[in-house]
Design an enzyme around this catalytic site. Structure first.
Site, PDB file in Angstrom:
ATOM      1  NE  ARG A  76       9.289 -15.651   0.772  1.00 20.85           N
ATOM      2  CZ  ARG A  76       9.959 -16.680   1.319  1.00 20.85           C
ATOM      3  NH1 ARG A  76       9.374 -17.472   2.169  1.00 20.85           N
ATOM      4  NH2 ARG A  76      11.204 -16.899   1.008  1.00 20.85           N
ATOM      5  CE1 TYR A  94       0.222   8.291   4.154  1.00 25.00           C
ATOM      6  CE2 TYR A  94       1.688   6.475   4.694  1.00 25.00           C
ATOM      7  CZ  TYR A  94       0.414   6.964   4.490  1.00 25.00           C
ATOM      8  OH  TYR A  94      -0.656   6.109   4.601  1.00 25.00           O
ATOM      9  CG  ASP A 139       6.201   8.609  -0.624  1.00 21.81           C
ATOM     10  OD1 ASP A 139       5.599   8.550  -1.713  1.00 21.81           O
ATOM     11  OD2 ASP A 139       5.684   8.260   0.454  1.00 21.81           O
ATOM     12  CE  LYS A 182      -2.600   6.342  -0.887  1.00 25.39           C
ATOM     13  NZ  LYS A 182      -1.451   6.976  -0.253  1.00 25.39           N
TER      14      LYS A 182
HETATM   15  C1  LIG Z   1      -0.877   6.666   0.971  1.00 24.24           C
HETATM   16  C2  LIG Z   1       0.554   7.020   0.970  1.00 24.24           C
HETATM   17  C3  LIG Z   1       1.517   6.096   1.360  1.00 24.24           C
HETATM   18  C4  LIG Z   1       1.158   4.726   1.873  1.00 24.24           C
HETATM   19  O1  LIG Z   1       0.508   3.945   0.937  1.00 24.24           O
HETATM   20  P1  LIG Z   1      -0.421   2.703   1.393  1.00 24.24           P
HETATM   21  O2  LIG Z   1      -0.583   1.937   0.144  1.00 24.24           O
HETATM   22  O3  LIG Z   1      -1.688   3.305   1.924  1.00 24.24           O
HETATM   23  O4  LIG Z   1       0.331   1.969   2.447  1.00 24.24           O
HETATM   24  C5  LIG Z   1       2.831   6.459   1.305  1.00 24.24           C
HETATM   25  N1  LIG Z   1       3.193   7.684   0.893  1.00 24.24           N
HETATM   26  C6  LIG Z   1       2.298   8.603   0.507  1.00 24.24           C
HETATM   27  C7  LIG Z   1       2.764   9.930   0.055  1.00 24.24           C
HETATM   28  C8  LIG Z   1       0.945   8.307   0.531  1.00 24.24           C
HETATM   29  O5  LIG Z   1       0.043   9.236   0.184  1.00 24.24           O
END
Ligand SMILES: *Cc1c(COP(=O)(O)O)cnc(C)c1O
Length: 382
Positions: free
Chosen positions: A51, A104, A177, A202
């Site tokens: 973990r 987000y 972010d 992403k």
């Molecule tokens: C998709 C996204 C997230 C979340 O990511 P996940 O892997 O889907 O949980 C956070 N911030 C932004 C800007 C995103 O586009």
């Protein structure tokens, strides 16, 4: 120091530790054995429990940390859990967090519904606010400012270094972010950010086949990150860590190609009479262009179009539904193109309030084919 494109190839890999295998193999492990009690009690063995880390997850952490230029990167099972982890690191009961209104959506829901139950108060600033206007909303109990630049769906760019400088002067942690730009196109920590957050789902993963997140911090926040991450028991499975590391190796070439295609398609869309606006900071007509040009070294293939206000929701659905090369779906950053009719909740007016918005993710297909598909789509608006 080599360039980032080279480090993407080399970081987080030590073939000599793995019988010469180029990629760090998948270590599927929960229990990790100790040779004897003395080793167990010394805490000196590099891996103690699956973990906490395995060579597979540590390799990905090291690779991302080197790219981000931080003290440490820790992995989470999704981008959203990376966002919520950073918030829980920076804020405690009684604290206030100030977020961009373009954050987000699920990060916003976490603040408004979950963090609130633990006594963390959230409020929002208009993403186009000047750094001084943002700082004017700092309260005596503000402990964190959460930026997302450009913001989700509407892509407003914030002056991250200026906001970060004002926050730091008040002892407020700066969370960003940084999923859109990735560490390749925006150096978050060098621009004053304390917590650089990625949804590795992403672009870093890049193949629509795994979810993961990362949080990278500077020295000042290292202890909080380790303690909170460990306390929550967050970890990324070995197979997903391997997939994300595999994607990382081609990040630079994928993003370069997606940027080139996206710029071409976005520029063409600005000339289409059905399109009122293209929200993409890499276009010199975009309000965020000057700051994007100053702070970023590139743009990925993600932007939105706002249709003219007389174009109805049903027409826009026909535009999207008939596209052959764009899938309809959440997420982005993979090799494949996507179209997403966007609906969202905001506290302040935003650039898309006057017409239907569709977010486009430009993949690795030939851009001529993508443009032809979109052009046929525009004809369905009549
Ligand atoms: C998709 C996204 C997230 C979340 O990511 P996940 O892997 O889907 O949980 C956070 N911030 C932004 C800007 C995103 O586009």
């Amino acid at each position: 120091m080599t360039r980032k494109e080279t480090r993407i190839n080399d970081s987080g890999r030590t073939p000599s530790d793995h019988f010469g295998a180029v990629n760090t193999p998948v270590y599927r492990a929960s229990t990790i054995l100790f040779p004897d009690t003395a080793t167990l009690e010394s805490g000196a063995q590099p891996y103690a429990y699956g973990r906490r880390a395995t060579p597979t997850t540590r390799a990905l952490e090291d690779a991302l940390c080197e790219l981000e230029g931080g003290a440490r990167t820790m992995l989470t099972p999704s981008g959203l859990s990376a966002c919520t982890l950073a918030i829980l690191c920076a804020c405690s009961a009684g604290d206030h967090i100030l977020l961009t209104d373009s954050v987000y959506g699920p990060t916003r829901s976490f603040c408004d519904r979950v963090a609130k139950r633990y006594g963390i108060e959230a409020s929002y600033f208009p993403p186009a606010a000047t750094p001084e206007e943002v700082a004017a909303q700092f309260k005596p109990n503000t402990k964190a400012v959460f930026l997302e630049s450009p913001g989700s769906l509407t892509f407003e760019v914030q002056d991250v270094p200026a906001i970060a400088a004002l926050a730091r002067a008040k002892g407020i942690a700066v969370l960003l972010d940084n999923t859109w730009a990735t560490p390749l196109y925006f150096n978050a920590l060098e621009h004053g950010v304390d917590y650089s957050i990625q949804s590795a789902t992403k672009y870093i993963g890049g193949h629509a086949d795994a979810t993961a997140g990362s949080v990278t911090v500077n020295d000042a926040h290292l202890h909080r990150l380790e303690e909170t991450h460990g306390g929550l028991g967050l970890c990324l499975g070995a197979d997903d860590a391997f997939m994300i590391a595999r994607g990382l190796r081609t990040l630079a070439v994928r993003m370069a190609r997606q940027q080139q295609s996206a710029h071409r398609i976005a520029t063409w869309l600005t000339t289409c009479s059905e399109v009122a606006k293209v929200l993409y900071p890499a276009l010199d007509s975009d309000p965020g262009y000057a700051i994007w040009k100053r702070d970023f070294t590139g743009a990925p293939g993600l932007f939105s179009i706002v249709f003219q206000k007389d174009i109805t929701h049903d027409k826009v659905a026909a535009f999207v539904d008939g596209l052959k090369l764009f899938g309809i779906g959440y997420s982005w950053g993979g090799f494949e193109s996507l179209a997403l009719p966007a609906h969202f909740h905001r506290s302040f007016p935003h650039p898309g309030r006057e017409g239907e918005i569709v977010r486009l993710h430009i993949g690795l297909e030939d851009p001529h084919d993508l443009m032809a598909d979109l052009e046929r789509g525009l004809m369905r608006l009549y």
